[in-house]
Motif scaffolding. Structure first.
Motif: not given
Ligand code: LER
Ligand code: MN
Length: 290
Positions: A24-36, A58-62, A103-104
């Protein structure tokens, strides 16, 4: 996302590229994947409970990225084990992955779900047959469960050093036939195909409409494009079968835990994992669109 001769192709990246296990604490990598520029983050479920699928969805949707689910088959997740407790653990684990997928919003659970990864040794024909029967029995149970949830199961053939059960598409088709079809299809991974298949295009053609997920990397698990693969042929082969699933970059940090022996990545294969992700994606886009 691009249009590949009528089919929409989406690009994904595996969580293994950056973290192990994904949490759960790895949101930075979700954001990085989107940014890339990735459309999909393929989350490997190494440790049940390390991430909460509702929270991540939820976080991925955001963030604006999809989360697909890949299973990870360590020592106690073996559906063909002689040990009933281990078989049950594998079945429960795959069912949990199916729940995560619902769920995802993942269309599939992918991975080498027929055996523990990283285990390969000589067996007698009788042992092999008995193991196959146990695998089929277990996978029928998870197949029914997946069907009831509308989730596909993508079996990943692994190379001979990581399993002695399913190395090729032909062996995967044999297993799927024994299970009776259902929601089963393939995750094909170029790393394994490069070792086991005589031809990428024939393997892709044989998987055909049962190809649900596609893992890509260089022949040494490095940056796609920095290798000796015939990528134009691979792109053409995917177009020919009208492949609509994702193209997912998979490599591993040397810190990969649950399947360390299976991944066997003992040294860096790219200047950095960010380099591998960014350069790999721009190469893939070029070759898939040409
Ligand atoms: C997992 O997707 C994979 O390709 C394996 O080689 C890791 O065990
Ligand atoms: Mn793979």
């Amino acid at each position: 996302m691009i249009n590949l001769g009528g089919a929409i192709v989406q690009y994904g990246i595996s969580s293994y590229v950056w973290v192990s296990p994904f949490k759960d604490s790895d949101l930075a990598v979700l954001k990085k994947a989107k940014k890339f520029g990735f459309d999909i983050f393929e989350a490997a479920v190494e440790t049940i409970g390390s991430f909460n699928p509702e929270y991540i969805r939820n976080k991925a949707d955001e963030i604006g990225i999809k989360v697909y689910i890949c299973g990870c088959f360590g020592a106690t997740r073996d559906p063909g084990s002689e040990n009933e407790k281990i078989r049950k653990e594998a079945i429960d684990y795959i069912k949990t992955c199916i729940d995560y997928a619902t769920i995802t919003g993942s269309p599939y659970v992918s991975g080498p779900m027929y055996a523990t990864s990283g285990v390969a040794y000589l067996k007698s024909p009788e042992e092999k047959e008995a193991q196959m029967q146990r695998i089929v029995e277990s996978l029928k149970i998870v197949g029914d469960y997946a069907d009831s949830k509308g989730v596909k199961l993508a079996i990943e053939p692994l190379n001979r050093f990581e399993t002695d059960v399913v190395n090729t598409v032909d062996e995967g088709l044999y297993l799927i036939d024994k299970i009776g079809g259902g929601p089963f299809g393939f995750l094909l991974d170029m790393f394994h195909m490069n070792i086991e298949e005589k031809s990428f295009s024939t393997a892709i053609k044989k998987a055909g409409s049962r190809l649900f997920d596609f893992h890509v990397c260089a022949n040494n698990r490095g940056t796609p494009g920095e290798d000796h693969f015939d990528w134009k042929l691979i792109a053409k082969s995917l177009k020919k079968i009208d492949y609509k699933g994702p193209i997912v970059i998979e490599s591993f940090t040397s810190g990969v835990k649950e399947i360390a022996k299976s991944a066997s990545l003992w040294h860096p294969v790219a200047p950095s994992m960010d380099y591998l992700a960014q350069n790999g994606l721009s190469f893939l886009k070029k070759v898939m669109e040409s």
